[in-house]
Scaffold this active site. Structure first.
Site, PDB file in Angstrom:
ATOM      1  N   ASP A  13       0.806  -1.220   0.000  1.00 24.60           N
ATOM      2  CA  ASP A  13       0.000   0.000   0.000  1.00 24.60           C
ATOM      3  C   ASP A  13       0.839   1.270   0.000  1.00 24.60           C
ATOM      4  O   ASP A  13       0.432   2.296   0.553  1.00 24.60           O
ATOM      5  CB  ASP A  13      -0.979   0.028   1.197  1.00 24.60           C
ATOM      6  N   GLU A  14       2.004   1.217  -0.616  1.00 22.82           N
ATOM      7  CA  GLU A  14       2.875   2.395  -0.651  1.00 22.82           C
ATOM      8  C   GLU A  14       2.460   3.379  -1.745  1.00 22.82           C
ATOM      9  O   GLU A  14       3.005   4.486  -1.822  1.00 22.82           O
ATOM     10  CB  GLU A  14       4.340   1.986  -0.908  1.00 22.82           C
ATOM     11  N   LYS A  16       2.170   2.128  -5.111  1.00 25.38           N
ATOM     12  CA  LYS A  16       2.921   1.646  -6.273  1.00 25.38           C
ATOM     13  C   LYS A  16       2.149   1.865  -7.574  1.00 25.38           C
ATOM     14  O   LYS A  16       2.735   2.148  -8.606  1.00 25.38           O
ATOM     15  CB  LYS A  16       3.237   0.144  -6.131  1.00 25.38           C
ATOM     16  N   LYS A  18       0.232   4.280  -8.550  1.00 26.95           N
ATOM     17  CA  LYS A  18       0.443   5.618  -9.107  1.00 26.95           C
ATOM     18  C   LYS A  18       1.839   5.744  -9.723  1.00 26.95           C
ATOM     19  O   LYS A  18       2.007   6.308 -10.807  1.00 26.95           O
ATOM     20  CB  LYS A  18       0.251   6.680  -8.021  1.00 26.95           C
ATOM     21  N   GLY A  40      -4.119  -4.374  -4.444  1.00 32.54           N
ATOM     22  CA  GLY A  40      -5.101  -3.387  -4.889  1.00 32.54           C
ATOM     23  C   GLY A  40      -4.333  -2.146  -5.286  1.00 32.54           C
ATOM     24  O   GLY A  40      -3.913  -1.377  -4.438  1.00 32.54           O
ATOM     25  N   HIS A  41      -4.066  -2.000  -6.582  1.00 30.40           N
ATOM     26  CA  HIS A  41      -3.279  -0.854  -7.035  1.00 30.40           C
ATOM     27  C   HIS A  41      -4.224   0.235  -7.549  1.00 30.40           C
ATOM     28  O   HIS A  41      -4.922   0.051  -8.529  1.00 30.40           O
ATOM     29  CB  HIS A  41      -2.281  -1.295  -8.104  1.00 30.40           C
ATOM     30  N   GLN A 222       2.348  -5.895  -3.075  1.00 32.02           N
ATOM     31  CA  GLN A 222       2.694  -5.938  -1.648  1.00 32.02           C
ATOM     32  C   GLN A 222       4.017  -5.188  -1.402  1.00 32.02           C
ATOM     33  O   GLN A 222       4.303  -4.256  -2.124  1.00 32.02           O
ATOM     34  CB  GLN A 222       2.767  -7.373  -1.117  1.00 32.02           C
ATOM     35  N   THR A 299      -9.816  -5.086   0.535  1.00 26.83           N
ATOM     36  CA  THR A 299     -10.741  -5.605   1.546  1.00 26.83           C
ATOM     37  C   THR A 299     -11.494  -4.490   2.273  1.00 26.83           C
ATOM     38  O   THR A 299     -12.433  -4.775   3.017  1.00 26.83           O
ATOM     39  CB  THR A 299      -9.967  -6.406   2.608  1.00 26.83           C
ATOM     40  N   GLY A 300     -11.080  -3.244   2.116  1.00 26.17           N
ATOM     41  CA  GLY A 300     -11.728  -2.128   2.811  1.00 26.17           C
ATOM     42  C   GLY A 300     -11.330  -2.026   4.277  1.00 26.17           C
ATOM     43  O   GLY A 300     -11.799  -1.151   5.001  1.00 26.17           O
ATOM     44  N   PRO A 302      -9.543  -1.049   7.721  1.00 27.82           N
ATOM     45  CA  PRO A 302      -8.741   0.121   8.100  1.00 27.82           C
ATOM     46  C   PRO A 302      -7.279  -0.292   8.236  1.00 27.82           C
ATOM     47  O   PRO A 302      -6.980  -1.345   8.786  1.00 27.82           O
ATOM     48  CB  PRO A 302      -9.316   0.549   9.459  1.00 27.82           C
ATOM     49  N   LYS A 329       2.529  10.198  -0.877  1.00 31.85           N
ATOM     50  CA  LYS A 329       1.595  10.710   0.130  1.00 31.85           C
ATOM     51  C   LYS A 329       2.232  11.696   1.110  1.00 31.85           C
ATOM     52  O   LYS A 329       1.842  11.746   2.280  1.00 31.85           O
ATOM     53  CB  LYS A 329       0.938   9.537   0.864  1.00 31.85           C
ATOM     54  N   LEU A 330       3.203  12.461   0.639  1.00 33.19           N
ATOM     55  CA  LEU A 330       3.813  13.472   1.510  1.00 33.19           C
ATOM     56  C   LEU A 330       2.757  14.492   1.945  1.00 33.19           C
ATOM     57  O   LEU A 330       2.781  14.992   3.062  1.00 33.19           O
ATOM     58  CB  LEU A 330       4.956  14.176   0.750  1.00 33.19           C
ATOM     59  N   ASP A 331       1.805  14.760   1.063  1.00 31.00           N
ATOM     60  CA  ASP A 331       0.753  15.746   1.349  1.00 31.00           C
ATOM     61  C   ASP A 331      -0.095  15.362   2.557  1.00 31.00           C
ATOM     62  O   ASP A 331      -0.654  16.224   3.225  1.00 31.00           O
ATOM     63  CB  ASP A 331      -0.147  15.922   0.114  1.00 31.00           C
TER      64      ASP A 331
HETATM   65  P1  IMP Z   1      -2.342 -12.674   1.846  1.00 30.06           P
HETATM   66  O1  IMP Z   1      -1.367 -12.119   0.872  1.00 30.06           O
HETATM   67  O2  IMP Z   1      -3.782 -12.434   1.468  1.00 30.06           O
HETATM   68  O3  IMP Z   1      -2.057 -14.098   2.193  1.00 30.06           O
HETATM   69  O4  IMP Z   1      -2.146 -11.864   3.231  1.00 30.06           O
HETATM   70  C1  IMP Z   1      -0.963 -11.960   4.007  1.00 30.06           C
HETATM   71  C2  IMP Z   1      -0.622 -10.602   4.630  1.00 30.06           C
HETATM   72  O5  IMP Z   1      -0.246  -9.693   3.593  1.00 30.06           O
HETATM   73  C3  IMP Z   1      -1.787  -9.934   5.371  1.00 30.06           C
HETATM   74  O6  IMP Z   1      -1.273  -9.188   6.456  1.00 30.06           O
HETATM   75  C4  IMP Z   1      -2.357  -8.984   4.342  1.00 30.06           C
HETATM   76  O7  IMP Z   1      -3.038  -7.897   4.914  1.00 30.06           O
HETATM   77  C5  IMP Z   1      -1.091  -8.540   3.641  1.00 30.06           C
HETATM   78  N1  IMP Z   1      -1.317  -8.115   2.265  1.00 30.06           N
HETATM   79  C6  IMP Z   1      -1.552  -8.896   1.190  1.00 30.06           C
HETATM   80  N2  IMP Z   1      -1.687  -8.146   0.093  1.00 30.06           N
HETATM   81  C7  IMP Z   1      -1.521  -6.890   0.469  1.00 30.06           C
HETATM   82  C8  IMP Z   1      -1.514  -5.658  -0.251  1.00 30.06           C
HETATM   83  O8  IMP Z   1      -1.661  -5.591  -1.468  1.00 30.06           O
HETATM   84  N3  IMP Z   1      -1.315  -4.541   0.505  1.00 30.06           N
HETATM   85  C9  IMP Z   1      -1.087  -4.587   1.842  1.00 30.06           C
HETATM   86  N4  IMP Z   1      -1.081  -5.711   2.540  1.00 30.06           N
HETATM   87  C10 IMP Z   1      -1.290  -6.859   1.854  1.00 30.06           C
END
Ligand code: IMP
Length: 422
Positions: A13-14, A16, A18, A40-41, A222, A299-300, A302, A329-331
């Site tokens: 969730d960095e 990537k 963008k 989720g990009h 990831q 997954t939505g 938090p 996300k420096l802003d």
């Molecule tokens: P899995 O990849 O669904 O098996 O989840 C393993 C771990 O990686 C969990 O802590 C997830 O929340 C995390 N994770 C998997 N995909 C992402 C992603 O795209 N962004 C952030 N965390 C992720």
């Protein structure tokens, strides 16, 4: 040779999506090399939001060829759903997506098992997308690859062995109805016709395209701290988002890589369980979550929020060999009176400045911080480094000095153009 790799340097969730979108202005091909529909990009183009899970982020730009690499585990249902959404949004996907033949599949029973595992003790907080069980089957040599869909004998024999084993677990461990080989086979027969048009016969096309002079961008999912080998095990994903995964997951050689870009958020977030030394379990953490809209794109859920952790980032830079950093996300930090950066940890009263790879230790460390004055001014959409407030420049320069790596991209907003390129 122009082959850039974009790697998440934290817990995913960095931002990537963008950065890949930005850099793909100048590339011919974008390749996703690992992970699956757990990613989720998010990309904003002219106010329109796209969230891509499996299809490379290059798809939102016309003419870019998108390749799903063999390191990915592909859920056909998620793939077709995503394709549909892109079509609804008038994105032309015709002849623009290729799946490497040795890509493993995520099947419906992988998702069921993933979700059941999360109900027991030892919860990881997975996305429930079947990722771990699909990679487990790959390494057990019981998986089904895209190319195997066209080999009835293989499907029959592998499913027999795979489901026999799964059904022992279903009956005695999970205590659910047994899986039906017939239903799974029918599912496979149903998708193979639909997916065939995307499947390459040649697993070495990425490497060949590089040799032909095509400009390639490899898109990681990831982040390094979720890497199965280098991350905060067992609270990790089941693939290698780090540089080695980029090579094995796309079938190219280390000699073919020209630039490795690490993407780091200006603060840290994490979804799911696991150690997070700089986590802010307070109002400030909530404030950052709300300002940064830190809710999972898949997954939505938090996201847990905290300060930037430099020993963790340095570790990530070390194992990946980042040539440059993109800060995103420096802003989001603009409203804060003061901003902290973790520069080391205390463990049993002693100072350590490396990132411990052992999770129980990492759970115990206390972060040591350097405090910075906030800039308290909106920087949203700034495109020129010189226009940043002095406090923001100081924050960025501190990161560069600590890492001894240049920051070459700074994102100041969610739109494609809200970016400083240095
Ligand atoms: P899995 O990849 O669904 O098996 O989840 C393993 C771990 O990686 C969990 O802590 C997830 O929340 C995390 N994770 C998997 N995909 C992402 C992603 O795209 N962004 C952030 N965390 C992720």
């Amino acid at each position: 040779m122009s082959v850039k790799v974009v790697i998440g340097s934290q817990w995913g969730d960095e931002g990537k999506g963008k950065i890949v979108d930005l850099l793909s202005e100048d590339v011919d091909v974008v390749v996703r090399y690992q992970g699956g529909a757990n990613a989720g990009h998010t990309i904003f183009v002219n106010g329109k939001k796209f969230v891509l899970h499996l299809i490379p982020s290059g798809i939102v730009r016309e003419k870019i060829l998108c390749i799903i690499g063999n390191g990915v585990v592909l859920d056909p249902s998620a793939f077709f759903e995503e394709l549909e959404i892109l079509k609804e949004n008038k994105i032309n996907t015709d002849n623009r997506i290729i799946i490497l033949p040795n890509t493993h599949l995520v099947l419906p029973f992988h998702k069921i098992i993933d979700q059941l595992n999360e109900m027991g003790t030892g919860k990881i907080g997975t996305t429930g997308r079947g990722i771990g069980p699909a990679y487990t089957d790959k390494y057990l040599r019981l998986g089904i690859r895209i190319i195997d869909l066209y080999n009835d004998d293989y499907i029959h024999s592998i499913l027999q062995r795979n489901i026999e084993l799964k059904n022992i677990l279903a009956k005695h461990y999970y205590k659910i109805d047994e899986f039906s080989i017939e239903i799974i086979k029918n599912y496979l027969f149903e998708i193979r016709g639909k997916i065939e048009q995307f499947v390459s016969k040649d697993s070495t096309i990425v490497s060949k395209m590089i040799d032909e002079g095509k400009k390639i961008l490899l898109e990681g999912a990831q982040g390094a701290l979720l890497d199965i080998d280098h991350g905060t095990y067992p609270y990790v994903t089941s693939s290698n988002p780090t540089i080695g995964g980029a090579l094995t997951g796309s079938g190219i050689s280390t000699k073919q890589i020209s630039e490795i870009i690490g993407v780091a958020k200006a603060y840290c977030t994490r979804v799911g369980e696991g150690p997070f030394p700089t986590e802010l379990k307070n109002k400030l953490g909530e404030k950052i979550r709300n300002s940064g809209n830190e809710f999972g794109a898949t997954t939505g859920r938090p996201r847990r929020c905290g300060w930037l952790d430099l020993p963790a980032l340095k570790y990530s830079a070390q194992i990946n060999g980042f040539d440059s950093i993109a800060i995103t996300k420096l802003d989001v930090l603009s409203e804060l009176d003061e901003i902290k950066i973790c520069t080391g940890y205390k463990l049993n009263g002693e100072l350590i400045n490396h990132f411990p790879v052992d999770t129980p230790t990492l759970m115990k460390v206390e972060p040591v911080y350097e405090t910075f004055k906030g800039w308290k001014n909106s920087i949203q959409g700034i495109r020129d480094y010189e226009d940043l407030p002095a406090e923001a420049k100081k924050y960025l320069e501190f990161i560069e000095d600590y890492l001894s790596i240049k920051i070459k991209i700074i994102s100041t907003g969610f739109e494609r153009n809200d970016t400083i390129i240095i």
